[in-house]
Write a protein that holds these residues in place. Structure first.
Motif, mmCIF file in Angstrom:
data_model
loop_
_atom_site.group_PDB
_atom_site.id
_atom_site.type_symbol
_atom_site.label_atom_id
_atom_site.label_comp_id
_atom_site.label_asym_id
_atom_site.label_seq_id
_atom_site.Cartn_x
_atom_site.Cartn_y
_atom_site.Cartn_z
ATOM 1 N N THR A 1 0.864 -1.182 0.000
ATOM 2 C CA THR A 1 0.000 0.000 0.000
ATOM 3 C C THR A 1 0.896 1.225 0.000
ATOM 4 O OG1 THR A 1 -1.722 -1.156 1.255
ATOM 5 C CG2 THR A 1 -1.811 1.245 1.217
ATOM 6 N N LEU A 2 0.800 2.018 -1.067
ATOM 7 C CA LEU A 2 1.541 3.275 -1.154
ATOM 8 C C LEU A 2 0.597 4.408 -0.812
ATOM 9 C CD1 LEU A 2 4.068 4.946 -1.975
ATOM 10 C CD2 LEU A 2 3.117 5.012 -4.296
ATOM 11 N N SER B 1 -6.217 -6.343 -9.543
ATOM 12 C CA SER B 1 -4.981 -6.499 -8.776
ATOM 13 C C SER B 1 -4.555 -5.178 -8.154
ATOM 14 C CB SER B 1 -3.860 -7.027 -9.678
ATOM 15 O OG SER B 1 -3.596 -6.121 -10.745
ATOM 16 N N PHE B 2 -5.059 -4.057 -8.693
ATOM 17 C CA PHE B 2 -4.640 -2.721 -8.250
ATOM 18 C C PHE B 2 -5.861 -1.847 -8.032
ATOM 19 C CE2 PHE B 2 -3.124 1.636 -9.646
ATOM 20 C CZ PHE B 2 -2.433 1.910 -8.472
ATOM 21 N N LEU C 1 -11.443 -3.313 6.897
ATOM 22 C CA LEU C 1 -11.969 -4.093 5.779
ATOM 23 C C LEU C 1 -10.997 -4.086 4.605
ATOM 24 C CD1 LEU C 1 -14.200 -5.595 4.210
ATOM 25 C CD2 LEU C 1 -15.203 -3.361 3.663
ATOM 26 N N LEU C 2 -10.446 -2.911 4.279
ATOM 27 C CA LEU C 2 -9.490 -2.812 3.173
ATOM 28 C C LEU C 2 -8.247 -3.655 3.447
ATOM 29 C CD1 LEU C 2 -9.718 1.017 2.376
ATOM 30 C CD2 LEU C 2 -10.592 -0.858 0.979
ATOM 31 N N GLU C 3 -7.778 -3.649 4.689
ATOM 32 C CA GLU C 3 -6.605 -4.458 5.044
ATOM 33 C C GLU C 3 -6.906 -5.946 4.943
ATOM 34 O OE1 GLU C 3 -3.788 -2.042 8.060
ATOM 35 O OE2 GLU C 3 -5.673 -2.712 8.935
ATOM 36 N N ASP C 4 -8.081 -6.365 5.404
ATOM 37 C CA ASP C 4 -8.461 -7.778 5.327
ATOM 38 C C ASP C 4 -8.581 -8.232 3.878
ATOM 39 O OD1 ASP C 4 -8.532 -7.868 8.072
ATOM 40 O OD2 ASP C 4 -10.712 -7.619 8.217
ATOM 41 N N GLU D 1 -5.116 -8.692 2.283
ATOM 42 C CA GLU D 1 -4.463 -9.937 2.685
ATOM 43 C C GLU D 1 -5.125 -11.146 2.035
ATOM 44 O OE1 GLU D 1 -3.360 -12.324 6.837
ATOM 45 O OE2 GLU D 1 -4.104 -10.263 6.905
ATOM 46 N N GLU D 2 -6.448 -11.095 1.933
ATOM 47 C CA GLU D 2 -7.200 -12.229 1.396
ATOM 48 C C GLU D 2 -7.052 -12.359 -0.115
ATOM 49 O OE1 GLU D 2 -11.910 -13.586 1.066
ATOM 50 O OE2 GLU D 2 -11.310 -11.989 2.440
ATOM 51 N N LEU D 3 -7.029 -11.226 -0.821
ATOM 52 C CA LEU D 3 -7.062 -11.241 -2.287
ATOM 53 C C LEU D 3 -5.748 -10.832 -2.938
ATOM 54 C CD1 LEU D 3 -10.576 -9.548 -2.714
ATOM 55 C CD2 LEU D 3 -10.068 -11.996 -2.720
#
Length: 344
Positions: free
Chosen positions: A63-64, A194-195, A216-219, A222-224
């Protein structure tokens, strides 16, 4: 920039020191909006240099963060990377393909792999469409699955982002701000990208909801295995969620590096002033630390200063800052770059 070729131009992208493959490479990106004069015969009399020569890379799975004041060009940069705004100049390479020379047919295919989460969940969802149709629309546009499969898949997406799949026939006005943003996230995930450019996805939400959306974004990342360009104002949240951070001022990136390194040792005077305004949850530290107050107003992007863009407000500016061209990003320490004559 006109359409040049329908065949993607494939470019080999390097890896970083940790072995991660580069997903997005941006070089010399510019987006200038013309200023016109005249009622009947309009002619260009100038340009708003919203983005004026930006370089950065985004590696797979990271994550940038992109931070800076309002009007500095953050959102325009994100949209120019996705080609929602066609750049005035520069190069954007995504998954080895040069996007700036692609025609509309090539971009249509590439956009399945890159999506955006908009800032305002109240304005980015069509009020005349049900939530199911909003999330389903990308699948229809790209002709993916049959009608029955799409309905099942949309229900799964809603459940994945924390919404009851039985809400599929409800309209956006029936949801809270946080729930609407979850709908926007589900729509962005529909094509399995992917992005994702997250354009200030939490700034319009209540503080109590912001943490839920960020988690939610972090999960999902990691999941996808997602990669984010996370545009934000909240520097504390950026430190929490981002692996690296880029600081932007008046259309240019002035500092970029690993998040902890930039926050613990800011090199550019503008970064130092931004971080000095972030509250510290320690009364003793907060009482003794020095705030850096910038003088003057942000210059107009239609008429930026000569030399360094920041020199008119910089507390340590000297003659070289106005006499020499804008300083380039120089690597001061491994992976940590700054564009400042004082530092270099």
């Amino acid at each position: 920039m006109g359409n040049v070729t329908a065949t993607p131009q494939t470019i080999a992208l390097p890896t970083d020191s940790a072995g991660r493959e580069m997903l997005v490479s941006v070089r010399g990106l510019k987006k200038h909006f013309p200023i016109t004069s005249g009622i009947v015969f309009q002619r260009q009399v100038g340009a708003v240099k919203a983005v004026d020569g930006v370089d950065f890379d985004v590696y797979k799975g990271e994550t940038l963060g992109l931070v800076g004041e309002s009007g500095c060009g953050k959102s325009t940069t994100g949209r120019a990377v996705l080609q929602l705004y066609r750049p005035t100049a520069g190069s954007v390479v995504f998954e080895g393909n040069e996007l700036t020379t692609m025609n509309n047919a090539g971009l249509r295919a590439a956009r399945r792999r890159m999506q955006i989460i908009f800032q305002d969940p109240f304005a980015s969802l069509n009020p005349r469409m049900t939530v199911g149709n909003i999330v389903n629309e990308p699948l229809v546009v790209h002709n993916i699955m049959n009608k029955k499969q799409r309905k099942e898949y949309v229900a799964q997406l809603l459940e994945r982002v924390g919404l009851n799949p039985y809400y599929i026939n409800r309209y956006p006005h029936e949801f809270s701000g946080g729930q609407r943003q979850r709908v926007g996230i589900a729509r962005a995930l529909a094509l399995n990208p992917s992005f994702i450019v997250a354009d200030e996805p939490i700034s319009a939400l209540d503080v109590s909801i912001q943490a839920q959306v960020v988690n939610l974004l972090e999960d999902l990342q990691e999941e996808l295995g997602l990669t984010y360009l996370f545009i934000a104002h909240d520097l504390s949240m950026v430190r929490h969620i981002c692996d690296r951070v880029a600081v932007m001022y008046l259309g240019k990136i002035v500092e970029i590096g690993p998040t902890d390194r930039v926050y613990d040792n800011p090199l550019h005077p503008y970064t130092q002033s931004l971080l000095s305004a972030v509250p510290v949850p320690d009364p003793e530290v907060e009482e003794n630390r020095r705030r850096i107050i910038l003088s003057g107003d942000v210059p107009s992007p239609a008429n930026p200063p000569s030399g360094c863009n920041f020199r008119t407000r910089c507390p340590v500016a000297f003659d070289l800052c106005s006499d020499e061209p804008s300083p380039p990003l120089i690597e001061i320490e491994p992976g940590h770059f700054a564009a400042c004559h004082r530092v270099t």
